[in-house]
Motif scaffolding. Structure first.
Motif, mmCIF file in Angstrom:
data_model
loop_
_atom_site.group_PDB
_atom_site.id
_atom_site.type_symbol
_atom_site.label_atom_id
_atom_site.label_comp_id
_atom_site.label_asym_id
_atom_site.label_seq_id
_atom_site.Cartn_x
_atom_site.Cartn_y
_atom_site.Cartn_z
ATOM 1 N N VAL A 55 0.857 -1.184 0.000
ATOM 2 C CA VAL A 55 0.000 0.000 0.000
ATOM 3 C C VAL A 55 0.895 1.236 0.000
ATOM 4 N N VAL A 56 0.657 2.113 -0.965
ATOM 5 C CA VAL A 56 1.404 3.371 -1.087
ATOM 6 C C VAL A 56 0.401 4.500 -0.960
ATOM 7 N N ASP A 57 0.511 5.256 0.142
ATOM 8 C CA ASP A 57 -0.422 6.367 0.360
ATOM 9 C C ASP A 57 0.320 7.523 1.017
ATOM 10 N N ALA A 58 -0.418 8.510 1.469
ATOM 11 C CA ALA A 58 0.207 9.705 2.036
ATOM 12 C C ALA A 58 1.016 9.397 3.286
ATOM 13 N N ALA A 59 0.688 8.282 3.954
ATOM 14 C CA ALA A 59 1.402 7.922 5.187
ATOM 15 C C ALA A 59 2.674 7.125 4.925
ATOM 16 N N GLY A 60 2.890 6.714 3.670
ATOM 17 C CA GLY A 60 4.116 5.987 3.357
ATOM 18 C C GLY A 60 3.860 4.657 2.682
ATOM 19 N N LEU A 61 4.709 3.666 2.992
ATOM 20 C CA LEU A 61 4.644 2.336 2.399
ATOM 21 C C LEU A 61 4.253 1.328 3.470
ATOM 22 N N HIS A 62 3.306 0.440 3.146
ATOM 23 C CA HIS A 62 2.811 -0.514 4.133
ATOM 24 C C HIS A 62 2.760 -1.909 3.497
ATOM 25 N N ASP A 63 3.421 -2.869 4.109
ATOM 26 C CA ASP A 63 3.434 -4.245 3.613
ATOM 27 C C ASP A 63 2.219 -4.989 4.143
ATOM 28 N N ARG A 64 1.335 -5.367 3.232
ATOM 29 C CA ARG A 64 0.116 -6.072 3.607
ATOM 30 C C ARG A 64 -0.126 -7.222 2.636
ATOM 31 N N THR A 65 -1.288 -7.857 2.737
ATOM 32 C CA THR A 65 -1.697 -8.868 1.770
ATOM 33 C C THR A 65 -3.006 -8.424 1.135
ATOM 34 N N VAL A 66 -3.358 -9.065 0.045
ATOM 35 C CA VAL A 66 -4.599 -8.704 -0.647
ATOM 36 C C VAL A 66 -5.806 -8.895 0.268
ATOM 37 N N ARG A 67 -5.736 -9.861 1.171
ATOM 38 C CA ARG A 67 -6.852 -10.076 2.101
ATOM 39 C C ARG A 67 -7.064 -8.894 3.044
ATOM 40 N N ASP A 68 -6.065 -8.001 3.134
ATOM 41 C CA ASP A 68 -6.203 -6.796 3.953
ATOM 42 C C ASP A 68 -6.916 -5.668 3.215
ATOM 43 N N LEU A 69 -7.324 -5.905 1.969
ATOM 44 C CA LEU A 69 -7.910 -4.824 1.169
ATOM 45 C C LEU A 69 -9.135 -4.189 1.827
ATOM 46 N N PRO A 70 -10.070 -4.956 2.412
ATOM 47 C CA PRO A 70 -11.234 -4.293 3.036
ATOM 48 C C PRO A 70 -10.837 -3.278 4.101
ATOM 49 N N ALA A 71 -9.786 -3.575 4.861
ATOM 50 C CA ALA A 71 -9.337 -2.652 5.905
ATOM 51 C C ALA A 71 -8.498 -1.516 5.342
#
Length: 341
Positions: free
Chosen positions: A30-46
């Motif tokens: 995830v790349v957003d205003a807060a930076g870079l976040h390592d997640r999985t596709v299952r985290d998409l709803p959150a």
């Protein structure tokens, strides 16, 4: 803008040769205003907000890779755009052996006549007979895997399912909208429970998506046209999402390109049916989308230019450097990124 700006070095072992199993266990940066976040596709709803809307491409990949003969000469063709009921435009390996009016035998009772060579070196192929061309391709064709996969391990029977998204409904693509390969019915249910809607459109992805940018400057690159459609009801619902404070998140660069093609300068998404050759590079002002879920793209590619336009070249370079360092899997069967400007 110099094409060299979009180059990077990728270790060959980072190219994914098979998709994650289950599909939604792939990693997601995830790349957003807060930076870079390592997640999985299952985290998409959150990772999204209630009221957001994901937009999927419901094109279906056809077995568009054909191998045949013209006399004693071997001919390999990759269909990339329908031009009529029985005519497809194709990139042909062995094209120097072809002349206008040559008959090509693809086996299994499938043949075509080469006509109308294009400026880009492609040929129009007119398929013989009365059967729908789709049935002919089912008999004689194979799935058109990207060359960086097919050349490493060949094409297997499993690719007929692996290289098709759960949304595939409208036959006509010769490349999968690969960001949507990560989705499963379970993930879609979780997204609905989180208040995240979804819509579909159709863009028949062409083989031009695999072509390298040979020009030294983006101004000299010519995009191949692809056919797409957004109906009026879908456009109205997407406009209502944004009017209600939700975000439109394209799933895949194909969805994004069609949405941007259908949107006026006032930001209103309108019904669209026809060809688009939109080429998005840094400096482009996005009108339809508020974010993009996409895989990691090839260096010097038009898709690398698109994500750089959305997020900025420096942020994308930092994200890709992070993905390489953290051993993310790249390209069509690889991991995902969620880009929120």
């Amino acid at each position: 803008m110099k094409v060299d700006l979009f180059d990077f070095v990728l270790p060959p072992d980072r190219i994914a040769l098979h998709p994650a199993q289950p599909r939604d266990t792939a990693r997601m940066l995830v790349v957003d205003a807060a930076g870079l976040h390592d997640r999985t596709v299952r985290d998409l709803p959150a990772s999204l907000r209630p009221g957001d809307c994901l937009v999927f491409n419901d094109t279906r990949v056809i077995p568009a890779q054909l191998s045949g003969t013209r006399g004693a000469a071997r001919i390999a063709a990759t269909l990339h755009k329908r031009e009529g009921a029985r005519r497809w435009r194709a990139f042909v390996r062995g094209a120097k052996r072809l002349r206008n009016g040559d008959a090509i035998d693809f086996g299994a009772g499938v043949s075509a006549i080469s006509t109308a060579r294009g400026e880009d070196g492609s040929w129009a192929l007119d398929f013989a007979g009365d059967e729908p061309v789709e049935l002919l391709l089912e008999r004689a064709g194979t799935m058109p895997l990207p060359p960086y996969i097919a050349q490493k391990r060949g094409i297997s029977a499993r690719d007929a399912d692996d290289y098709q998204t759960m949304f595939a409904n409208e036959p006509g693509a010769v490349a999968a909208p690969t960001a949507a390969l990560h989705f499963t019915p379970e993930l879609m249910a979780a997204l609905a429970d989180a208040g995240i809607a979804h819509e579909t459109l159709t863009l028949h992805v062409g083989a031009g998506t695999f072509l390298p940018v040979k020009a030294e400057d983006t101004a000299d690159h010519r995009m191949h046209a692809e056919w797409g459609r957004i109906d009026g009801a879908t456009a109205d619902r997407l406009n209502a999402v944004r009017a209600g404070g939700g975000r439109v998140i394209a799933v895949g660069t194909t969805s994004l390109r069609l949405l941007e093609s259908a949107t006026g300068a006032d930001g209103t998404i309108r019904p669209f049916e026809g060809d688009t050759a939109i080429f998005i590079t840094p400096g482009y002002r996005f009108r339809a989308v508020d974010g993009l879920m996409t895989n990691f793209h090839l260096p010097r590619s038009t898709l690398m230019m698109l994500v750089s336009a959305l997020m900025g070249i420096d942020r994308i370079k930092a994200a890709y450097a992070h993905a390489i360092a953290q051993e993310y899997r790249f390209y069509s069967y690889g991991d995902a990124s969620l880009l929120i400007p």
